[in-house]
Design an enzyme around this catalytic site. Sequence first.
Site, short mmCIF file in Angstrom:
data_model
loop_
_atom_site.label_atom_id
_atom_site.label_comp_id
_atom_site.label_asym_id
_atom_site.label_seq_id
_atom_site.Cartn_x
_atom_site.Cartn_y
_atom_site.Cartn_z
N GLU A 119 -61.14 13.67 48.74
CA GLU A 119 -62.30 12.77 48.71
C GLU A 119 -61.99 11.50 49.51
OE1 GLU A 119 -63.59 11.89 44.72
OE2 GLU A 119 -63.21 13.94 44.05
N LYS A 121 -61.57 7.66 49.95
CA LYS A 121 -61.22 6.59 49.00
C LYS A 121 -62.00 5.34 49.39
CE LYS A 121 -57.40 4.42 46.61
NZ LYS A 121 -57.99 3.11 46.56
N ASP A 123 -63.63 1.74 49.52
CA ASP A 123 -63.02 0.43 49.30
C ASP A 123 -64.08 -0.52 48.73
OD1 ASP A 123 -60.99 -1.29 49.34
OD2 ASP A 123 -60.99 -1.65 51.50
N TYR A 252 -67.59 9.37 41.72
CA TYR A 252 -66.41 10.19 41.96
C TYR A 252 -65.83 10.81 40.69
CZ TYR A 252 -63.85 5.79 41.05
OH TYR A 252 -63.38 4.64 40.51
N LYS A 357 -53.13 7.00 51.16
CA LYS A 357 -53.71 5.88 51.90
C LYS A 357 -53.40 5.93 53.38
CE LYS A 357 -54.13 2.40 48.37
NZ LYS A 357 -53.78 1.04 48.03
N CYS A 451 -29.35 -20.86 79.13
CA CYS A 451 -29.97 -19.53 79.16
C CYS A 451 -29.05 -18.51 78.48
CB CYS A 451 -30.24 -19.12 80.61
SG CYS A 451 -30.73 -17.40 80.79
N CYS A 454 -27.69 -16.10 81.55
CA CYS A 454 -26.85 -16.54 82.67
C CYS A 454 -26.19 -17.88 82.39
CB CYS A 454 -27.68 -16.62 83.94
SG CYS A 454 -28.84 -18.01 83.91
N CYS A 469 -35.46 -21.02 81.93
CA CYS A 469 -34.15 -21.00 82.59
C CYS A 469 -34.41 -21.39 84.04
CB CYS A 469 -33.57 -19.59 82.52
SG CYS A 469 -32.19 -19.36 83.64
N CYS A 474 -30.98 -15.92 88.03
CA CYS A 474 -30.66 -15.40 86.69
C CYS A 474 -30.93 -13.88 86.67
CB CYS A 474 -31.51 -16.10 85.64
SG CYS A 474 -31.35 -15.37 84.01
S1 IVH Z 1 -60.62 8.71 41.20
C1 IVH Z 1 -57.50 7.32 37.94
N1 IVH Z 1 -61.84 8.89 43.49
O1 IVH Z 1 -59.54 3.80 43.95
C2 IVH Z 1 -58.51 6.62 38.74
N2 IVH Z 1 -61.04 6.78 42.82
O2 IVH Z 1 -56.79 2.92 43.74
C3 IVH Z 1 -59.53 7.61 39.13
N3 IVH Z 1 -61.55 4.98 44.40
O3 IVH Z 1 -59.85 2.37 40.80
C4 IVH Z 1 -60.10 7.26 40.37
N4 IVH Z 1 -62.64 6.21 45.86
O4 IVH Z 1 -61.98 2.50 42.19
C5 IVH Z 1 -61.21 8.08 42.63
N5 IVH Z 1 -62.98 9.21 45.49
C6 IVH Z 1 -62.37 8.39 44.63
C7 IVH Z 1 -62.23 7.02 44.86
C8 IVH Z 1 -61.54 6.24 43.94
C9 IVH Z 1 -62.23 4.98 45.55
C10 IVH Z 1 -60.94 3.77 43.79
C11 IVH Z 1 -61.20 3.63 42.33
C12 IVH Z 1 -59.84 3.39 41.73
C13 IVH Z 1 -59.01 3.03 42.91
C14 IVH Z 1 -57.57 3.36 42.68
#
Ligand code: IVH
Length: 722
Positions: A119, A121, A123, A252, A357, A451, A454, A469, A474
Amino acid sequence: MTKSEAKNRIAKLKSEINRHRYNYHVLDQETLSPAALDALKNELFKLENTWPDLITPDSPTQRVAGKALSKFKKIKHERPMISLFDAFSESDMLAWEERNRNYLKNSSWLGRPFIYYGELKLDGLALSLKYEAGILVSGATRGNGLVGEDITNNIKTINSIPLNLPPPDLSACQKIGLEAKAATAILDLVKNGTVEIRGEAIMTKTVFAELNKKYQKSGQALLANTRNGVAGSLRQLDTKITAERKLDFYAYDLILGTASPSARNLLAEIGLAENVALLKTRAQADKLAGLLGFKTLKQNRVCVDLEAVIKFQKEVDTRRESLPFGIDGVVVKFNDLNFWSVLGIVGKAPRYMMAYKFSAEQATTKIQDVVWQVGRTGVLTPTAILEAVSVGGVTVGRATLHNLDEIRRLDLKINDTIVIERAGDVIPRVVKVLKNLRAGSEKNISVPSVCPRCEGRVEQVSGEVAYRCLNKNCYAVKLRQISHFVSKGALDLEGLGPKIIEKFLSEGLIKDAADLFYLKAEDLNGLPGFAEKKITNILTTIDEHRSLDLARFIYALGIRHVGETSAQKLADYFQFTEASISIAKLISRFQKLSKDELENLEDVGGIVAQSIQDFWRDQHNLILLEKMRAAGLRLKITPAINSKNSALKGKKFVLTGSLPGLTREEAKDRIKTVGGQVAESVSRETDFLIVGAEPGSKYEKAKKIGVKILVEAEFLKLLKQS
Ligand code: IVH
């Protein structure tokens, strides 16, 4: 490190980490990048691992993030919102799989395939949404993992969060692989029981840009990044502000909670205990969340093994720029939900998931020494020698410091702990000194009085911060000058890299760039590593460059402050009409240029003009130029440079990827020939991106901002038309 040194370091690290964490998690102010903070935590973690008796309950390694803001009511999570372990490399991922195999040793689970669900991740900010009998009853932040902030009203302003869950029809549930009875039980549970959805609230890049534009106009404080934008928006007592921020939400995790009496009966009917997982895979759960009206990520994907996971992460990384929201990696989960209960949780995070990551581009390390390098104009540039550290997946041991001013600005000392940052392939730079970690052993950095190469006299350049220098002979200066002379943007003498130049110089075969044109086969015969073919190739290449492009030649001379673009502008300025000119003629034209004339040229200020004038009057340089003339060097004038009516004059081009028929230098030359300009990075000013095989991030950026993209054939056609 002794134990008592470790104790001191641990105490300092703890308070520094806590300070930045408080700023970030409680006040929503980022005073240190997450990657740098991670690096500090990592150092602390390692020290505590070595001396476990130094671990205290208040250590940042011992707690789950966050602290609820007192202005909101608290909500206790039914199940703790735990965190994830982080992996940064393929080997971290392999080690994770290995740990799980070990854990399952002697169990029948080891025989089952490890299939994963990859999945994105996101932010943003983790949220927990509770639905009772299909109605949204509460929404909370993660807080400290056990207790979060009740932000139900704010959450309700997010349009992508359903306020009630319309139960999907049975056939849709069956389509995602649910058996008829399990589907009926789930639907009943959604209608009459409790369902918890966890996911991430995010701010898209577009909304972020629009808001900041607006805030800039009205003089309000700008949002630092999309993540801060989300956190700040949701932790508002005034829900109008949250609504204005146009947040989004992706699910998620889906937790089917307490069953209603009717659902309980159904479960019993199909022979399942009340809390048994009705869903079999994470992929199914993701689809069910979609059916319940949540946004899920279409990029998420089942990965048949770890190799597929690694491929998935790489692919996501290359497309990252073009996504509408920010991500900092992928989350890899066991797809079979049975594994979730078998593997369980260790410490603060589950064994069955891993955050894989993208490599951190910032890290912390210590500065061991500063060495001074001598550039081609004799300027001494400080370089920091670091305790080796991995940044963005690359181990680095050096960082640029630019000049003494930079050292003073940073207040940098030897032995300091610093934050370094690496952008692309360039050598990292020092971003910040963590002065609170100083222990008293730090030493000031001073400019050497002679220098380092040299031992010639070193003096500060008048009116500048640089030290130089002064020895024109040199060795370091010569080496850099000649290497620059033959480099890509200059003469582009293929096959003559800095190593060969260093060899010629150290063997006494050349003393300056002009000497290259006097080399003979017998000079090179017998040099170790120089077979006959190599010698012939080198001499042929040199010979082919006795006739040189004027702009390239001006650039190759290494006049201070004259880069490729200024060299081209100077070449254009003379408006030579001949096919080629002599070096003598060029000298005379340059010597006649007044300072005013020079300063009238675009991008040429007083310092550059002075440097150009000085160069063409310096005896040392004139002797070198005369030597080149005597070796038969002529300067080619490319007629089209002067073509004022070229349709492409002034147009800005950027190149990415390898072109099938042209080298990068050839492509650049063609662009310059029609009066175009070549830039290194894509911006809104860019007119064309020429794209070849395996393009870099410039391609994604160009697509995003709508720059015209051409492949080689289209590019050549365009040149022809112009
Ligand atoms: S599963 C055990 N799935 O990442 C925690 N987390 O670094 C279960 N996050 O606090 C999280 N995308 O806020 C999960 N596809 C994803 C995610 C995700 C972002 C975040 C989440 C968590 C943090 C952990």
